[in-house]
Design a protein around this motif. Structure first.
Motif, PDB file in Angstrom:
ATOM      1  N   LEU A  98       2.101  10.383  -2.689  1.00  0.00           N
ATOM      2  CA  LEU A  98       2.882   9.166  -2.905  1.00  0.00           C
ATOM      3  C   LEU A  98       2.318   8.353  -4.066  1.00  0.00           C
ATOM      4  O   LEU A  98       3.062   7.856  -4.920  1.00  0.00           O
ATOM      5  CB  LEU A  98       2.895   8.340  -1.621  1.00  0.00           C
ATOM      6  N   THR A  99       0.998   8.226  -4.123  1.00  0.00           N
ATOM      7  CA  THR A  99       0.363   7.486  -5.211  1.00  0.00           C
ATOM      8  C   THR A  99       0.651   8.137  -6.558  1.00  0.00           C
ATOM      9  O   THR A  99       0.908   7.444  -7.558  1.00  0.00           O
ATOM     10  CB  THR A  99      -1.162   7.408  -4.986  1.00  0.00           C
ATOM     11  N   GLU A 100       0.614   9.470  -6.602  1.00  0.00           N
ATOM     12  CA  GLU A 100       0.935  10.181  -7.838  1.00  0.00           C
ATOM     13  C   GLU A 100       2.405   9.980  -8.223  1.00  0.00           C
ATOM     14  O   GLU A 100       2.759   9.967  -9.400  1.00  0.00           O
ATOM     15  CB  GLU A 100       0.654  11.676  -7.670  1.00  0.00           C
ATOM     16  N   THR A 140      10.255  10.295  -1.740  1.00  0.00           N
ATOM     17  CA  THR A 140       9.236   9.365  -2.229  1.00  0.00           C
ATOM     18  C   THR A 140       8.117  10.087  -2.962  1.00  0.00           C
ATOM     19  O   THR A 140       7.384   9.472  -3.748  1.00  0.00           O
ATOM     20  CB  THR A 140       8.622   8.532  -1.078  1.00  0.00           C
ATOM     21  N   TYR A 141       7.979  11.407  -2.719  1.00  0.00           N
ATOM     22  CA  TYR A 141       6.945  12.193  -3.401  1.00  0.00           C
ATOM     23  C   TYR A 141       7.493  12.916  -4.632  1.00  0.00           C
ATOM     24  O   TYR A 141       6.751  13.640  -5.294  1.00  0.00           O
ATOM     25  CB  TYR A 141       6.352  13.254  -2.456  1.00  0.00           C
ATOM     26  N   ALA A 195       0.811   0.772  -4.695  1.00  0.00           N
ATOM     27  CA  ALA A 195       0.211   1.982  -4.132  1.00  0.00           C
ATOM     28  C   ALA A 195      -0.607   1.679  -2.885  1.00  0.00           C
ATOM     29  O   ALA A 195      -0.590   2.466  -1.930  1.00  0.00           O
ATOM     30  CB  ALA A 195      -0.656   2.670  -5.184  1.00  0.00           C
ATOM     31  N   ALA A 196      -1.328   0.560  -2.867  1.00  0.00           N
ATOM     32  CA  ALA A 196      -2.177   0.238  -1.715  1.00  0.00           C
ATOM     33  C   ALA A 196      -1.336   0.032  -0.464  1.00  0.00           C
ATOM     34  O   ALA A 196      -1.637   0.593   0.607  1.00  0.00           O
ATOM     35  CB  ALA A 196      -3.019  -0.997  -2.011  1.00  0.00           C
ATOM     36  N   ASP A 197      -0.267  -0.755  -0.575  1.00  0.00           N
ATOM     37  CA  ASP A 197       0.615  -0.969   0.577  1.00  0.00           C
ATOM     38  C   ASP A 197       1.323   0.318   0.964  1.00  0.00           C
ATOM     39  O   ASP A 197       1.447   0.646   2.160  1.00  0.00           O
ATOM     40  CB  ASP A 197       1.661  -2.042   0.257  1.00  0.00           C
ATOM     41  N   ALA A 198       1.799   1.065  -0.014  1.00  0.00           N
ATOM     42  CA  ALA A 198       2.540   2.295   0.278  1.00  0.00           C
ATOM     43  C   ALA A 198       1.655   3.280   1.032  1.00  0.00           C
ATOM     44  O   ALA A 198       2.092   3.883   2.025  1.00  0.00           O
ATOM     45  CB  ALA A 198       3.050   2.923  -1.022  1.00  0.00           C
ATOM     46  N   GLU A 199       0.423   3.453   0.587  1.00  0.00           N
ATOM     47  CA  GLU A 199      -0.497   4.361   1.272  1.00  0.00           C
ATOM     48  C   GLU A 199      -0.746   3.899   2.701  1.00  0.00           C
ATOM     49  O   GLU A 199      -0.763   4.716   3.633  1.00  0.00           O
ATOM     50  CB  GLU A 199      -1.820   4.427   0.512  1.00  0.00           C
ATOM     51  N   ARG A 200      -0.966   2.602   2.867  1.00  0.00           N
ATOM     52  CA  ARG A 200      -1.283   2.066   4.199  1.00  0.00           C
ATOM     53  C   ARG A 200      -0.118   2.254   5.158  1.00  0.00           C
ATOM     54  O   ARG A 200      -0.295   2.677   6.303  1.00  0.00           O
ATOM     55  CB  ARG A 200      -1.649   0.587   4.060  1.00  0.00           C
TER      56      ARG A 200
END
Length: 224
Positions: A98-100, A140-141, A195-200
């Motif tokens: 997701l971050t990528e 999303t990926y 990215a921080a919120d999405a990962e969490r």
């Protein structure tokens, strides 16, 4: 009545056999532990056995089938512990994908994700939900261009499809508000490219499924 595989080359025929079997497995027509007999599939699809063998190799790489010596191909049956470990892998790998992906998703991608989520919220069919949920998350990926990571994420999704189906069926419509709330939080973070919120949010979403599945050993044919 049998479906006919066009004779336009082994590669094309194998892809069509793989598409047929993939659909059967992902929609739970073929279940964990079910054997896949090459001769039966070849006869049903009007194909020779060579494209079926090649299709089974493709599906094994995708995590949808396995081959056992002297027993042939079957849909893998996983233990509760194996599924727990796979979900832990997903908790680590999917936030990375997701971050990528986030910086490369376009406004059109965001609009499609919003459309898919609206369809999920209006939907009451288990099969349709599973298709839409898969499209939402893998969408999303879709900006991630790290092929080994994409392949692993898809393989993990494939291998847990049956158990995800059981999880959603157990919760029913009464628990869909939780899924939708988590999706909405995730979608908001995706659109903001946070990215921080999405990962969490994603890690918590996957973790909740893993924990709830762990409370239902009967899904895996195991005793409490």
């Amino acid at each position: 009545m049998t479906a006919t595989i066009p004779t336009d080359g082994v590669g094309a025929a194998s892809a069509r056999v793989a598409a047929y079997l993939r659909d059967q497995i992902l929609h739970d027509v073929l279940k964990p532990g079910d054997r896949i007999r090459q001769e039966e599939i070849a006869e049903r699809l009007g194909s020779s056995r060579l494209p079926v063998r090649e299709a089974l190799r493709m599906l094994e790489a995708e995590g949808l089938t396995e081959h056992r010596t002297n027993k042939g191909a079957r849909v893998p049956r996983l233990s509760m512990h194996e599924v727990d470990v796979i979900y832990r892998m997903r908790e680590r790998l999917e936030p990375l994908a997701l971050t990528e992906s986030l910086p490369l998703l376009s406004d059109d991608d965001h609009a499609r994700l919003e459309e898919v989520q609206r369809e999920i919220e209006a939907n009451a069919s288990l099969d349709r939900f599973l298709d839409l949920d898969r499209e939402f998350h893998l969408g999303t990926y879709s900006g991630c261009h790290i092929d080994p990571l994409n392949a692993m994420v898809t393989r993990l999704w494939n291998s847990t499809q049956h158990y995800r189906r059981a999880f959603v069926a157990m919760g029913g419509q009464a628990r869909m508000w939780v899924v939708n709330a988590e999706h909405r939080l995730l979608l908001d973070a995706v659109v903001r490219r946070d990215a921080a919120d999405a990962e969490r949010f994603l890690e918590g979403h996957i973790r909740r499924t893993r924990i709830e599945l762990g409370h239902h050993p009967a899904v895996f044919g195991e005793q409490p």
